[in-house]
Design an enzyme around this catalytic site. Sequence first.
Site, PDB file in Angstrom:
ATOM      1  N   ASP A 155       6.501  -0.447   8.130  1.00  0.00           N
ATOM      2  CA  ASP A 155       6.446   0.539   7.039  1.00  0.00           C
ATOM      3  C   ASP A 155       7.185   1.827   7.409  1.00  0.00           C
ATOM      4  O   ASP A 155       7.638   2.565   6.534  1.00  0.00           O
ATOM      5  CB  ASP A 155       4.990   0.900   6.704  1.00  0.00           C
ATOM      6  CG  ASP A 155       4.341  -0.131   5.789  1.00  0.00           C
ATOM      7  OD1 ASP A 155       5.078  -1.013   5.307  1.00  0.00           O
ATOM      8  OD2 ASP A 155       3.120  -0.039   5.575  1.00  0.00           O
ATOM      9  N   ASP A 183      24.075  16.774 -30.231  1.00  0.00           N
ATOM     10  CA  ASP A 183      24.801  17.595 -31.186  1.00  0.00           C
ATOM     11  C   ASP A 183      26.180  17.866 -30.590  1.00  0.00           C
ATOM     12  O   ASP A 183      26.396  17.678 -29.396  1.00  0.00           O
ATOM     13  CB  ASP A 183      24.028  18.903 -31.416  1.00  0.00           C
ATOM     14  CG  ASP A 183      24.600  19.705 -32.578  1.00  0.00           C
ATOM     15  OD1 ASP A 183      25.484  19.180 -33.276  1.00  0.00           O
ATOM     16  OD2 ASP A 183      24.163  20.857 -32.776  1.00  0.00           O
ATOM     17  N   GLU A 196       0.806  -1.229   0.000  1.00  0.00           N
ATOM     18  CA  GLU A 196       0.000   0.000   0.000  1.00  0.00           C
ATOM     19  C   GLU A 196       0.835   1.274   0.000  1.00  0.00           C
ATOM     20  O   GLU A 196       0.369   2.343  -0.364  1.00  0.00           O
ATOM     21  CB  GLU A 196      -0.969  -0.001   1.203  1.00  0.00           C
ATOM     22  CG  GLU A 196      -0.353   0.295   2.568  1.00  0.00           C
ATOM     23  CD  GLU A 196       0.451  -0.853   3.150  1.00  0.00           C
ATOM     24  OE1 GLU A 196       1.127  -0.659   4.159  1.00  0.00           O
ATOM     25  OE2 GLU A 196       0.398  -1.963   2.567  1.00  0.00           O
ATOM     26  N   ASN A 240       2.308  -3.993  10.461  1.00  0.00           N
ATOM     27  CA  ASN A 240       2.431  -3.386   9.131  1.00  0.00           C
ATOM     28  C   ASN A 240       2.887  -1.931   9.245  1.00  0.00           C
ATOM     29  O   ASN A 240       3.747  -1.469   8.496  1.00  0.00           O
ATOM     30  CB  ASN A 240       1.080  -3.466   8.419  1.00  0.00           C
ATOM     31  CG  ASN A 240       1.170  -3.139   6.949  1.00  0.00           C
ATOM     32  OD1 ASN A 240       2.077  -3.601   6.268  1.00  0.00           O
ATOM     33  ND2 ASN A 240       0.251  -2.337   6.463  1.00  0.00           N
ATOM     34  N   ASP A 299      18.719  21.839 -28.121  1.00  0.00           N
ATOM     35  CA  ASP A 299      18.300  23.152 -27.619  1.00  0.00           C
ATOM     36  C   ASP A 299      17.669  24.035 -28.690  1.00  0.00           C
ATOM     37  O   ASP A 299      17.360  25.193 -28.439  1.00  0.00           O
ATOM     38  CB  ASP A 299      19.489  23.885 -26.991  1.00  0.00           C
ATOM     39  CG  ASP A 299      20.655  24.065 -27.972  1.00  0.00           C
ATOM     40  OD1 ASP A 299      20.504  23.699 -29.153  1.00  0.00           O
ATOM     41  OD2 ASP A 299      21.714  24.574 -27.552  1.00  0.00           O
ATOM     42  N   ASP A 330      15.360  20.429 -32.963  1.00  0.00           N
ATOM     43  CA  ASP A 330      15.592  19.273 -32.078  1.00  0.00           C
ATOM     44  C   ASP A 330      14.303  18.746 -31.444  1.00  0.00           C
ATOM     45  O   ASP A 330      14.329  17.695 -30.805  1.00  0.00           O
ATOM     46  CB  ASP A 330      16.564  19.661 -30.948  1.00  0.00           C
ATOM     47  CG  ASP A 330      17.961  19.936 -31.457  1.00  0.00           C
ATOM     48  OD1 ASP A 330      18.487  19.107 -32.212  1.00  0.00           O
ATOM     49  OD2 ASP A 330      18.526  20.993 -31.095  1.00  0.00           O
TER      50      ASP A 330
END
Length: 841
Positions: A683, A326, A284, A679, A586, A590
């Site tokens: 967690d 480039d 979860e 749990n 840029d 492109d």
Amino acid sequence: MDIKTFWQYSTDEIFGHLNCSAGGLTSQQAAQKLAAMRSGQKKQSPLLQDVKLFLSQFTNPLVLLLVAAVILSAFLKETSDVFIILFILLFTGILSYIQERHASKAVEKLLAVIKTKATVIRDDVPKDIPADEVVTGDILTFAAGDVVPADCLLIESKMLHANESKLTGESMPAEKKPCVLPQATAMSQRSNILYAGTNIISGQAKAIAVLTGSETVFGGITAGMQQAPQETAFEAGIKKFGYFLMKITLIICSIIFLTNILMGKPLIDSLLFGLALAVGMAPELLPAIMTIAMSHGAKRMAHQKVIVKKLSSIQNLGEVNLFCSDKTGTLTEGILEVHAVIDVSGNENSYTKQLVFLNAHFESGFTNPMDEALTKMQNVSAEGYVKLNEIPYDFNRKRLSICVAHATEQLLITKGALNNVLQVCAQVLQADGSVVNLNDVKDKITTIYKEKSSEGFRMIGVAYKSCTSANLTIADESQMIFAGFVLLSDPPKQDIADEIKSLKNIGVDLIMITGDNKLIAAYTAQQIGLQNIQVLSGEETQNLTADELSKKVTGVNVFAEIEPQQKENIIKAFKKAGNVVAYMGDGINDVNAINAADVGISINNAVDIAKEAAAIVLLEKDLSVLTNGIIEGRKTFLNTIKYLYISTSATFGNMFSMAGASIILSFLPMLPQQILLANFVTDFPYMAIASDNVDKEQLNYPQKWNISQLRNFMIIFGIHSSFFDFITFYALFKLHEGHEALFQTGWFLESVFTELLILFVVRTHKMLWRSMPGKGLIILSLIAFIITITLPLSPFASALGFVVPPEKLLFIITGIVLAYIITADVLNLIFFKRKTVKAAA
């Protein structure tokens, strides 16, 4: 006046209606209009956003079912368990909410750094402002690459073309110019307006903003639809695996629930146990972990001068194995220097130098390194010259022309790509001032071109002719006189060879894509330290099918003489060949390649449309920045995937074992509130996974989502976990048969301890003591460990169903946990050894 159909009115009529002028708004007028515009916008308040985010923590169907079940049990019988379970769920939700809110706020701050700008005239002065602050009546100026922020009426334009494919579906740029059109004019034919969301391809313009925000055509379309962002391969894999876990969870829990009912156990207890078990087994926290990990990654990447616009692209960045770029500014300094201006004899020529200086001096398009270098030349001047007109540069002609007057002389001066300039020439200027036919010296021009290109010089052509009129069109670029060449140098960056090597060391190969000819490209590739250089030209690729190109690109690391539309095809070919590709650009040319890449990258001073298209924006055009960004992307990917491995090892094994024990035992092996508490406690440390350390060895190769490996891991470690769980059950049953609270307390302690410790095993592919966890992970795990130890001793123990365990039991549990961790560490090393060796190879 129907302002919605403003293309039917003149600019003077629009000025009058909007109470503005060609000189633009004052700052005070703009501020008032902006306040009015924002007050009319339907925007959720920060409080409402926070409430929605908090409630979203409880939208998991399993959690909702559990809430419904405990509320039902409250009506059926008096029990404090109801409030305990609800409190645990609420506290878990609050913790997740705080983390997600913090993550989203951090990302908002990062995105503010790279906001798109617009140039407006305020108080009679050009000013750059955030595009979302443009108001009706603003006067805007546009150049190639700009994104249009509002629906605008043109005041003036010059060779203006806009890309309106987003709205009209027309791929060809639309020509734009000021005029008045009939009200019934179709959208694609409204040549006097610029639409918000479109972008300028070429030319310049000045326009008035008439409609903004949701009032624009583009805003009206997007307001009625919420387009979900494209799902990455990682997200798709996570979702698929999540559904797989959910199915297993529901099947197991349904079987357990029915079995308990058939065995005569209370209905409500069985229902709560089954649902709590389902919540415990389900990952979860995955959405929160992913958000937190990605936002932490984005913050770390921002410190490396990499701004992440789309969080989901971080995982893709970690998978990249090819980086296409480039050469100018990325591999080279990007600061052009004029080496020489020569004629067809190969000698310096002052007249040609004067011509190209005038062209660069009077050019009014977007700034570029070439014109900056040309205007810095010595012994040339524009004194006495007057600019009459200009034909702007575009990516089809690859030329720019300026018309100037000097005394009684009027000249059209053109500069641009050599072949494109030669196309409009008929004659050639000689060193002695005479002119000859172009065909007579074409071989000589070609020889100089090849000779200087092989020395690494970028070359442009210069041409001129006399003209009698200043009213120019592209057709006037004809019958010109070729004046000579400009030799430009752009040396490689000082440490570029080391940076390329650094990319290679982390499994990323550099691919250079350039418009320069093969000779310059090969020379530059050699200078920057590329190995096994293979060059492919645009001409060699243009007639290939997609399948043929995907085979042809294999092994090629330099592409030369590439047209803008070919960049996209090259990126797609590499992807088709099985690579994960990043592309950095840029410019306007492109954009398609940026969109086609798995990870589109641009820089902060790029044209607006390139930044809009990119998922990641670099604050510096530097490969070292990119290398750091890729490493951070891999850290984020690995830290996200850790949660899945952890939750599918001890968690899944423990819950599966508990389900089996509940069938065998006459009582529940753990109460519903204890399952949820376990749990929650386990967690708690997971929140620190996002900032956990990652082994350097795992950063040296691209990371990829592997669902089959995760399934295998879940099965192997699930079985391993269950084996030790049943040993624990046996010990508890033999020592304390029939003592429900003691059995449940012992099982709770063993379950939490194994889950807390397995985290340190699974987080690395090495032996656990050879990998240092992050401080946050250690601290939160210690806190969780202390909470677990103290719970049976706390005032809440009886309400939670805990009792104080005897020392003998604690020693047995400690031994079982140690044996579990030692064997899990060995198993983990064996499981990942083959994968690591294969990936490193």
